[in-house]
Structure formats: structure tokens, C-alpha cells
Design a protein around this motif. Sequence first.
Motif, PDB file in Angstrom:
ATOM      1  N   ALA A  65      41.522  42.876  35.371  1.00  0.00           N
ATOM      2  CA  ALA A  65      40.766  43.882  36.113  1.00  0.00           C
ATOM      3  C   ALA A  65      39.322  43.884  35.626  1.00  0.00           C
ATOM      4  O   ALA A  65      38.677  44.921  35.549  1.00  0.00           O
ATOM      5  N   SER A  66      38.819  42.689  35.312  1.00  0.00           N
ATOM      6  CA  SER A  66      37.450  42.593  34.816  1.00  0.00           C
ATOM      7  C   SER A  66      36.470  42.558  35.988  1.00  0.00           C
ATOM      8  O   SER A  66      36.780  42.075  37.075  1.00  0.00           O
ATOM      9  N   LEU A  67      35.304  43.068  35.734  1.00  0.00           N
ATOM     10  CA  LEU A  67      34.250  43.082  36.746  1.00  0.00           C
ATOM     11  C   LEU A  67      33.839  41.652  37.106  1.00  0.00           C
ATOM     12  O   LEU A  67      33.583  41.343  38.276  1.00  0.00           O
ATOM     13  N   LYS A  68      33.839  40.773  36.123  1.00  0.00           N
ATOM     14  CA  LYS A  68      33.470  39.373  36.366  1.00  0.00           C
ATOM     15  C   LYS A  68      34.412  38.739  37.395  1.00  0.00           C
ATOM     16  O   LYS A  68      33.967  38.065  38.327  1.00  0.00           O
ATOM     17  N   THR A  69      35.712  38.957  37.250  1.00  0.00           N
ATOM     18  CA  THR A  69      36.683  38.391  38.188  1.00  0.00           C
ATOM     19  C   THR A  69      36.525  38.992  39.578  1.00  0.00           C
ATOM     20  O   THR A  69      36.603  38.292  40.585  1.00  0.00           O
ATOM     21  N   LYS A  70      36.292  40.306  39.623  1.00  0.00           N
ATOM     22  CA  LYS A  70      36.102  40.957  40.927  1.00  0.00           C
ATOM     23  C   LYS A  70      34.858  40.415  41.637  1.00  0.00           C
ATOM     24  O   LYS A  70      34.884  40.164  42.838  1.00  0.00           O
ATOM     25  N   LEU A  71      33.770  40.226  40.889  1.00  0.00           N
ATOM     26  CA  LEU A  71      32.551  39.677  41.486  1.00  0.00           C
ATOM     27  C   LEU A  71      32.769  38.243  41.967  1.00  0.00           C
ATOM     28  O   LEU A  71      32.283  37.864  43.038  1.00  0.00           O
ATOM     29  N   ASN A  72      33.506  37.463  41.178  1.00  0.00           N
ATOM     30  CA  ASN A  72      33.804  36.093  41.602  1.00  0.00           C
ATOM     31  C   ASN A  72      34.658  36.081  42.863  1.00  0.00           C
ATOM     32  O   ASN A  72      34.471  35.232  43.734  1.00  0.00           O
ATOM     33  N   SER A  73      35.585  37.023  43.003  1.00  0.00           N
ATOM     34  CA  SER A  73      36.411  37.118  44.211  1.00  0.00           C
ATOM     35  C   SER A  73      35.562  37.457  45.424  1.00  0.00           C
ATOM     36  O   SER A  73      35.748  36.893  46.506  1.00  0.00           O
ATOM     37  N   ILE A  74      34.643  38.386  45.230  1.00  0.00           N
ATOM     38  CA  ILE A  74      33.751  38.756  46.328  1.00  0.00           C
ATOM     39  C   ILE A  74      32.859  37.567  46.715  1.00  0.00           C
ATOM     40  O   ILE A  74      32.685  37.272  47.890  1.00  0.00           O
ATOM     41  N   ARG A  75      32.334  36.869  45.720  1.00  0.00           N
ATOM     42  CA  ARG A  75      31.488  35.699  45.976  1.00  0.00           C
ATOM     43  C   ARG A  75      32.281  34.648  46.756  1.00  0.00           C
ATOM     44  O   ARG A  75      31.781  34.055  47.712  1.00  0.00           O
ATOM     45  N   HIS A  76      33.535  34.418  46.348  1.00  0.00           N
ATOM     46  CA  HIS A  76      34.379  33.441  47.026  1.00  0.00           C
ATOM     47  C   HIS A  76      34.652  33.864  48.476  1.00  0.00           C
ATOM     48  O   HIS A  76      34.601  33.047  49.393  1.00  0.00           O
ATOM     49  N   ALA A  77      34.917  35.155  48.672  1.00  0.00           N
ATOM     50  CA  ALA A  77      35.175  35.671  50.012  1.00  0.00           C
ATOM     51  C   ALA A  77      33.948  35.534  50.898  1.00  0.00           C
ATOM     52  O   ALA A  77      34.047  35.209  52.090  1.00  0.00           O
TER      53      ALA A  77
ATOM     54  N   ALA B  40      50.120  43.304  22.953  1.00  0.00           N
ATOM     55  CA  ALA B  40      49.340  43.007  24.153  1.00  0.00           C
ATOM     56  C   ALA B  40      47.944  42.583  23.714  1.00  0.00           C
ATOM     57  O   ALA B  40      47.330  43.237  22.879  1.00  0.00           O
ATOM     58  N   GLN B  41      47.458  41.466  24.268  1.00  0.00           N
ATOM     59  CA  GLN B  41      46.088  41.037  24.023  1.00  0.00           C
ATOM     60  C   GLN B  41      45.218  41.698  25.082  1.00  0.00           C
ATOM     61  O   GLN B  41      45.428  41.492  26.277  1.00  0.00           O
ATOM     62  N   VAL B  42      44.259  42.485  24.630  1.00  0.00           N
ATOM     63  CA  VAL B  42      43.386  43.219  25.530  1.00  0.00           C
ATOM     64  C   VAL B  42      41.959  42.747  25.304  1.00  0.00           C
ATOM     65  O   VAL B  42      41.483  42.725  24.173  1.00  0.00           O
ATOM     66  N   THR B  43      41.285  42.340  26.385  1.00  0.00           N
ATOM     67  CA  THR B  43      39.887  41.936  26.306  1.00  0.00           C
ATOM     68  C   THR B  43      39.071  42.956  27.074  1.00  0.00           C
ATOM     69  O   THR B  43      39.381  43.269  28.229  1.00  0.00           O
ATOM     70  N   VAL B  44      38.041  43.482  26.420  1.00  0.00           N
ATOM     71  CA  VAL B  44      37.172  44.490  27.027  1.00  0.00           C
ATOM     72  C   VAL B  44      35.720  44.072  26.860  1.00  0.00           C
ATOM     73  O   VAL B  44      35.394  43.279  25.979  1.00  0.00           O
ATOM     74  N   ALA B  45      34.850  44.605  27.709  1.00  0.00           N
ATOM     75  CA  ALA B  45      33.429  44.260  27.640  1.00  0.00           C
ATOM     76  C   ALA B  45      32.731  45.019  26.514  1.00  0.00           C
ATOM     77  O   ALA B  45      31.823  44.506  25.876  1.00  0.00           O
TER      78      ALA B  45
ATOM     79  N   GLY C 196      32.646  44.177  32.545  1.00  0.00           N
ATOM     80  CA  GLY C 196      33.247  45.507  32.590  1.00  0.00           C
ATOM     81  C   GLY C 196      34.720  45.388  32.873  1.00  0.00           C
ATOM     82  O   GLY C 196      35.234  44.294  33.128  1.00  0.00           O
ATOM     83  N   GLY C 197      35.433  46.504  32.826  1.00  0.00           N
ATOM     84  CA  GLY C 197      36.866  46.467  33.074  1.00  0.00           C
ATOM     85  C   GLY C 197      37.602  45.919  31.870  1.00  0.00           C
ATOM     86  O   GLY C 197      37.112  45.968  30.744  1.00  0.00           O
ATOM     87  N   LEU C 198      38.804  45.388  32.117  1.00  0.00           N
ATOM     88  CA  LEU C 198      39.581  44.819  31.030  1.00  0.00           C
ATOM     89  C   LEU C 198      40.556  43.780  31.535  1.00  0.00           C
ATOM     90  O   LEU C 198      40.873  43.721  32.716  1.00  0.00           O
ATOM     91  N   ILE C 199      41.015  42.961  30.590  1.00  0.00           N
ATOM     92  CA  ILE C 199      42.035  41.949  30.854  1.00  0.00           C
ATOM     93  C   ILE C 199      43.161  42.229  29.866  1.00  0.00           C
ATOM     94  O   ILE C 199      42.916  42.343  28.664  1.00  0.00           O
ATOM     95  N   VAL C 200      44.377  42.367  30.374  1.00  0.00           N
ATOM     96  CA  VAL C 200      45.524  42.648  29.513  1.00  0.00           C
ATOM     97  C   VAL C 200      46.538  41.520  29.667  1.00  0.00           C
ATOM     98  O   VAL C 200      46.963  41.209  30.786  1.00  0.00           O
TER      99      VAL C 200
ATOM    100  N   SER D 290      54.234  36.965  29.291  1.00  0.00           N
ATOM    101  CA  SER D 290      53.829  35.992  30.306  1.00  0.00           C
ATOM    102  C   SER D 290      53.038  36.652  31.439  1.00  0.00           C
ATOM    103  O   SER D 290      52.622  35.970  32.366  1.00  0.00           O
ATOM    104  N   ARG D 291      52.836  37.969  31.356  1.00  0.00           N
ATOM    105  CA  ARG D 291      52.109  38.677  32.405  1.00  0.00           C
ATOM    106  C   ARG D 291      50.655  38.909  32.008  1.00  0.00           C
ATOM    107  O   ARG D 291      50.357  39.152  30.847  1.00  0.00           O
ATOM    108  N   MET D 292      49.781  38.849  33.006  1.00  0.00           N
ATOM    109  CA  MET D 292      48.371  39.109  32.756  1.00  0.00           C
ATOM    110  C   MET D 292      47.804  39.909  33.918  1.00  0.00           C
ATOM    111  O   MET D 292      48.064  39.609  35.082  1.00  0.00           O
ATOM    112  N   VAL D 293      47.055  40.946  33.562  1.00  0.00           N
ATOM    113  CA  VAL D 293      46.354  41.742  34.565  1.00  0.00           C
ATOM    114  C   VAL D 293      44.867  41.585  34.279  1.00  0.00           C
ATOM    115  O   VAL D 293      44.405  41.923  33.189  1.00  0.00           O
TER     116      VAL D 293
END
Length: 184
Positions: free
Chosen positions: A167-179, A114-119, A154-158, A162-165
Motif C-alpha cells: 500500500a505504498s504511494l510509490k506503487t500507487k503512482l506507478n499503477s496510475i502512470r501505467h494506466a 511481519a516485515q513492514v516497510t514504511v517511508a 508514503g504508505g507501507l508494505i507488509v 507468503s503474503r504481501m500487501v
Amino acid sequence: MADTIVSGMAGRYATALFELATEAGAVDSVKADLDQLSVMIAESADLARLVKSPVFSAEEQLKAISAVLDRAGISGLSGNFVKLVAQNRRLFALPRMIVDYAAIVAAHRGETTAQVTVATPMSDAHLAALKETLAEKTGKDVNLDVTVDPSILGGLIVKLGSRMVDASLKTKLNSIRHAMKEVR
């Protein structure tokens, strides 16, 4: 090995090497040699240039890579394989062959990576918990390839197969900004 997808020329070389290593009972020693060679290529700009450059003739590449292998103590099946790759003018694909060989070995052992990206770097306890959770979900032994990327905040990306989760803070903030933009 059926669920491992290696393709192309590098995949064919890696598959052939795995079959030879299996017959010789040298799967682990070949993997260790190739891992060592991969680290050497990553750490040496000159070696990386030798491997990737089409400027060198097959004879020059063979002579140089033979000296590197001798100095590193890589011989037997691994050494002969790398020399054959150089003779066949396929040294440029050696890094991919090493990756494909590792994937075949992992699949043979029932492992996955698993490729895991963390802050920020994770503690050993958190890594063990993540590894255990992923093993429960996949039913396989999971190796973690952890990358630290402060840009995710913050958070992590796993990524597992072919599956990816994400849960990074950057993605969550971008979702909120988009909303917020949609509300206006």
C-alpha cells in the motif's frame, strides 16, 4: 515446528540446537545469546570477516571465536554450539543458523514476524494498531520487523509469510502512470 520451514545445512544445525535447548530448558537463554552474537557480527567488520572468510583455518576460527564468546560472556549450550560450528568449518553459515533458530523458536511459541516497510518511522500507537490487526488476521502473536525506506514515498508494505500487501504511494503512482499509458 511442523509449519516452520528451515532447510539445508543451517536449518539442520538450528533444529538440532533447538532440540538440545528444549531438553535443557534453555530455549530462551540460547536465543538471547545468539541474538547478542548476531548483533556483534553485524557491528564488527572484523568478526564478520572471521565468520565468512574461508581463508582462516578451523583452528584459527575456533581460537578467535572462543575468545569472542568468552569476552561476550556466551557459554554453555550456546558457546559450545558456536565452537562446534567453527570446528566443523561451518562458521560461514552461522548467521543463517541464528535466523533459522529464531524462526523455529517463534513457531514453537506460536509467533510470526511481519516485515513492514514504511517511508517514515511509525508512532508507537500506529505500530500497536498494526500489530493488533495482523494478530487478529493470523491468530498468532505477530512481531514487527520495521524498516524505514523513504523511496516508497508514503504508505507501507507488509510481508507476512507468503503474503504481501503493498500500500505504498510509490506503487500507487506507478499503477496510475501505467494506466495513463494504456489510455493513450
